[in-house]
Scaffold this active site. Structure first.
Site, short mmCIF file in Angstrom:
data_model
loop_
_atom_site.label_atom_id
_atom_site.label_comp_id
_atom_site.label_asym_id
_atom_site.label_seq_id
_atom_site.Cartn_x
_atom_site.Cartn_y
_atom_site.Cartn_z
N ARG A 196 1.03 85.43 29.80
CA ARG A 196 0.69 84.98 28.29
C ARG A 196 -1.12 84.59 28.66
NH1 ARG A 196 4.34 83.81 24.70
NH2 ARG A 196 6.47 83.69 25.22
N THR A 198 17.45 90.45 18.96
CA THR A 198 16.39 90.71 18.37
C THR A 198 15.98 91.50 17.06
OG1 THR A 198 15.31 90.86 21.02
CG2 THR A 198 13.74 91.15 19.15
N ARG A 228 22.57 79.73 21.47
CA ARG A 228 21.56 80.09 22.50
C ARG A 228 20.62 78.94 22.33
NH1 ARG A 228 16.87 83.33 21.26
NH2 ARG A 228 15.88 83.89 22.87
N LYS A 235 18.65 90.07 31.16
CA LYS A 235 17.86 90.51 30.00
C LYS A 235 16.86 91.74 30.48
CE LYS A 235 15.98 87.47 27.23
NZ LYS A 235 15.09 86.27 26.36
#
Length: 527
Positions: free
Chosen positions: A87, A312, A30, A254
């Site tokens: 963000r 995760t 990845r 995702k």
């Protein structure tokens, strides 16, 4: 049987650690684009090291081959996009870090606050820049804003549309830095499926021949269709590569938000696979609901035969320690027993102190869990019989043969299933029935081979033959013989072992069919 995805980073971006990852069980590498810029030299270097890494007997097998284009290994590359995240921006006074105290007043704004004086104390007042222009229209009074993976929780007390400001109270204290994630749980976001950066990264992925794209923050089926359409456009514009037609990277959606969970069924329909991204998901929905959402998504993917990655913090403590916690071991094992096709290491291999140890630990857990899972599959059906109602006649025939092959392998205690597949379709259908023995998928196109790496039980191998399996003139028996020779040479079969072959054969001129789907049961002759 269950696959392992490893994230590359500072701990594993050199030849030696990448060679060790390939040797010790990494199936997919990845590349995380969350913090990358427009210079692609770093991911290109990592990708080249993965492609050129030798892999034990596989490399030895091809070393004496006449074919100069056979790869060293078939490890796949997954490009993980940044996605349309929210963000924090530059802090007040252009500070590196700001401290919030519990109960502090915090104004969230889209304006530049770098010229503001930094607060003298954690009590504020604070102004925090975020890069989401619609934040005032999106949040509701009484709603929550979570900063830095939920480490700091803010409650909205008022909104000012004129100044584009949301006034909040900090429900807990802590430090905050720029470029940290912002989550708005329980609300529908006004964000595009792809940012300009995502489009640049996806085009690069097509140019270099990446095998998978992990599309971040997928919320609706339209998001998936947008990603697929953009990739198709890039592939069409690039044209052939070395005389071969490029294949679009497979899209792994995702699931990281409540909206994604709510729309999961329709998202799955449009996707090539799913990643259960538990980091942001555990912030977007109550953490007590994450395990149930994970089990439901894995089950749905199993039912329709699409690969699913559980990701995760699976062995998070191994970023610092050489052994996993017992809870982490249970987490990985449970994901495998639930039916995950792959489990993923993130920071453990990207930036941890023990990247190779993390992979070895993950592999040992997976091997143990696979043993239990295979016994479980013999007692249960993971396949949704209702899906056959939606198949074409040819798909139904292929599915029936694949199902029979998997069941026969179990009933006859066969050592191996051997496939010859041009597009990868036969392999994917066989994988959907959760075979309990290894499956060798012999391919003629390296792009097809690498795109099978996420499917549980499937080991792709390049077919060392100049014969064209699609030609009516080709005798499939010769290709089967070559495949069995390689399986024996690799140690998968020995004299007396029973094996099953599955393939799709073009009809001859005298036949009354275009194609036939074949399954054969054989025992290897003793030499």
């Amino acid at each position: 049987m269950t696959k392992i995805v490893c994230t590359l980073g500072p701990s594993t971006d050199q030849a030696q650690p990448i060679n060790e990852l390939v040797t010790h069980g990494m199936h997919v590498a990845r590349l995380n684009f969350s913090h990358s810029g427009s210079d692609y030299s770093y991911p290109e270097s990592c990708m080249s090291l993965v492609r050129n890494a030798p892999h034990g007997r596989h490399a030895e097998l091809f070393s004496g081959s006449k074919g100069s284009n056979l790869p060293n290994n078939l490890r796949a590359i997954l490009v993980d996009t940044k996605g349309p995240e929210i963000r924090t921006g530059v802090l007040q006074g252009n500070a590196d870090m700001c401290e919030f105290s519990m109960g502090a007043a915090v104004d969230i704004t889209t304006e530049d606050v770098s010229l503001d004086a930094a607060p003298e104390s954690p009590d504020g007042p604070h102004r925090l820049n975020v890069d989401y222009q619609s934040i005032v229209q999106t949040v509701e009074i009484g709603g929550k804003i979570l900063l830095d993976d939920g480490l700091i929780e803010l409650e909205v007390i008022s909104k000012d549309f004129d100044t584009h400001t949301v006034s909040c109270i900090a429900l807990n204290g802590g430090p905050i830095k720029k470029n940290k994630g912002v989550n708005l749980p329980g609300v529908l976001l006004d964000l595009p499926a792809l940012t300009d950066k995502d489009k640049r990264d996806l085009k690069w992925a097509c140019e270099v021949g990446a095998d998978y794209v992990a599309a971040s923050f997928i919320r609706t089926p339209m998001n998936v269709r947008s990603v697929v359409a953009y990739l198709d456009r890039c592939i069409a514009e690039l044209g052939e590569c070395s005389g071969k037609t490029r294949i679009r990277p497979l899209v792994i959606s995702k699931i990281e938000s409540k909206e994604g969970v709510d729309n999961f069924k329709s998202i799955l329909h449009e996707s090539d696979g799913i990643m259960v991204a538990r980091g942001d998901l555990g912030v977007e929905i109550p953490y007590k609901k994450v395990f149930a959402a994970q089990k439901d998504m894995v089950s749905a993917c199993n039912a329709c035969g699409k690969p699913v990655i559980v990701a995760t913090q699976m062995l998070d403590s191994m970023m610092r320690n050489p052994r996993p916690t017992r809870a982490e071991v249970t987490d990985v094992g449970t994901a495998v027993l639930d039916g995950a096709d792959a489990v993923m290491l993130s920071g453990e291999t990207a930036a941890g102190k023990y990247p190779i140890e993390s992979l070895k630990a993950m592999k040992s857990i997976v091997v143990e869990a696979d043993y239990i899972f295979d016994a479980k599959v013999n007692r249960e059906r993971f396949f949704d019989e209702q899906r056959r109602l939606k198949m074409t006649s040819e798909e139904e025939e292929m599915d029936a043969v694949a199902s029979s092959a998997v069941q026969s392998a179990s009933d006859l205690n066969a050592k191996l299933i051997v496939l010859i597949t041009m597009s990868g379709t036969v392999a994917r259908v066989v994988a959907s029935h959760k075979p309990t023995v290894p499956v060798l998928a012999f391919c003629t196109d390296v792009q097809v081979a690498r795109r099978l790496q996420l499917h549980r039980s499937i080991t792709p191998i390049m077919l060392q033959s100049t014969l064209d399996p699609k030609s009516k003139e080709t005798k499939m028996g010769l290709l089967r013989a070559e495949a069995i020779r390689v399986a024996r040479e690799l140690g998968y079969l020995k004299g007396g072992d029973r094996y099953i072959t599955v393939d799709r054969t073009a009809g001859k001129d005298h036949d009354m069919h275009d194609f036939s789907h074949n399954m054969k049961v054989s025992s290897l002759a003793k030499m």
